[in-house]
Design an enzyme around this catalytic site. Sequence first.
Site, PDB file in Angstrom:
ATOM      1  N   LYS A 191       0.859  -1.183   0.000  1.00  0.00           N
ATOM      2  CA  LYS A 191       0.000   0.000   0.000  1.00  0.00           C
ATOM      3  C   LYS A 191       0.894   1.229   0.000  1.00  0.00           C
ATOM      4  O   LYS A 191       1.471   1.589   1.027  1.00  0.00           O
ATOM      5  CB  LYS A 191      -0.939   0.049   1.204  1.00  0.00           C
ATOM      6  N   GLU A 267       9.516   1.230  11.196  1.00  0.00           N
ATOM      7  CA  GLU A 267      10.526   2.289  11.139  1.00  0.00           C
ATOM      8  C   GLU A 267       9.749   3.591  11.204  1.00  0.00           C
ATOM      9  O   GLU A 267       9.035   3.942  10.269  1.00  0.00           O
ATOM     10  CB  GLU A 267      11.365   2.174   9.862  1.00  0.00           C
ATOM     11  N   CYS A 301      13.014  11.015   7.662  1.00  0.00           N
ATOM     12  CA  CYS A 301      12.827  10.539   9.042  1.00  0.00           C
ATOM     13  C   CYS A 301      14.074  10.743   9.892  1.00  0.00           C
ATOM     14  O   CYS A 301      13.974  10.910  11.109  1.00  0.00           O
ATOM     15  CB  CYS A 301      12.427   9.067   9.043  1.00  0.00           C
ATOM     16  N   GLU A 398       8.423  15.732  15.803  1.00  0.00           N
ATOM     17  CA  GLU A 398       8.928  15.626  14.436  1.00  0.00           C
ATOM     18  C   GLU A 398       8.127  16.550  13.526  1.00  0.00           C
ATOM     19  O   GLU A 398       6.915  16.410  13.385  1.00  0.00           O
ATOM     20  CB  GLU A 398       8.819  14.185  13.934  1.00  0.00           C
TER      21      GLU A 398
END
Length: 500
Positions: A191, A267, A301, A398
């Site tokens: 996906k 992750e 990231c 973040e």
Amino acid sequence: MAGNGKAAPAGMVVPEIKFTKLFINGEFVTAASGKTFETRDPRTGDVLAHVAEADKADVDLAVKSARDAFEHGKWPRMSGYERGRIMSKLADLVEQHTEELAALDGADAGKLVLLGKIIDIPAATQMLRYYAGAADKIHGEVLRVSGKYQGYTLKEPVGVVGVIIPWNFPTMMFFLKVSPALAAGCTVVVKPAEQTPLSALYYAHLAKLAGVPDGVINVVPGFGPTAGAALTSHMDVDSVAFTGSTEVGRLIMESAARSNLKMVSLELGGKSPLIVFDDADVDMAVNLSRLAIFYNKGEVCVAGSRVYVQEGIYDEFVKKAVEAAQSWKVGDPFDVTTNMGPQVDKDQFERVLKYIEHGKCEGATLLTGGKPAADKGYYIEPTIFVDVTEDMKIAQEEIFGPVMSLMKFRTVDEVIEKANCTRYGLAAGIVTKSLDIANRVSRSVRAGTVWVNCYYAFDPDAPFGGYKMSGFGRDQGLAAMEKYLQVKSVITALPDSPWY
């Protein structure tokens, strides 16, 4: 040529978009509901294409296809050598279509097309070839069991793997997950992020051309609460590999627990520190810090979003960092002179601007940037804050955008404590000429990857993943293969053996 037959605005390049349907059991098909969704060009906000929208019914079909291919198909039963040859052929095909694929990710994700051609696509083909070479090197062990027995282990593919990938590196993330799964003999249902589905569909097409059997790779574009949730809760999916936010990672773990206790690897987010010591070459350190946070418009990231600079060079560093940020050209990702393109979509654009406002409201000092960089599209200026404290949102959460928090420190012990003052632990950078400092800090920082006098130094052979709330499991390296393999012990009675 513009996708969907639309004329491109003057000066704009829009690649031809060939694949917009779901890819299930080796065929492109419309969604069972007939629904589509828009993927937009972040340079303008205009619709780029209408893509088939997968829902639970489509995921069920894709999983059934993958299950049939695993239980009855050739792929898990091929020798590793044969799988490796097909994977190598796929790498060749990806390489041959570099220009087109880089343009797709440029238009769909706002990524620099030049870097797509020289970094993203070559890294993807390198990843494929690395695991193609690993496919025939999956070994068990002979066991020294006690008593009148002999024992050994087998490593077997785990089965059907659900792969959910983010939008910031659509190509790299596709192959980061799919390559080791294929090498292990698994089948996959992918996906892609709803913001960037186009290149994943193209890779499905190339996989079929390369000879990957039908059902081994399925691609179901759609949304997390529908297609993603159907995949993670599916009772016939054996494992889920996910890269994305920590919040969604939690949901995936809950879904896996409530369904069939499928294996999960995550992750997740990061808030990576870049630590610059007094003995560093200031110009080199400034260039590294600029790359660490503004590369790929901060949508990374492992972005070095918290920059700690020792007090002896702090003032010089700040002055040069502002100059470096102001020289970073924001513009069309198809322009080879551009350093930074637009954020991926309107939501991310507004999210980053909101964090910038938080920084100002909480008392951080905005030195440069902080505003949209164009009247149209999702462009944001490279942004630097100073006077940042550890309790501020911009230091803890973040942002996933081009926002640097620049902070001063005095001692090694102090900066180690500050670097670890986060719920994340994905990566860190250290800039120093002292081997002792480099060794001490790299051992002390709680992060899955530590770069010394470099940043973004990735390699297929180097395992990558997080500590703490940055997730668990490793991508890259032979360690990544373990996520897609089960270990079986076989113990046989040897009643008449003289050796035991």
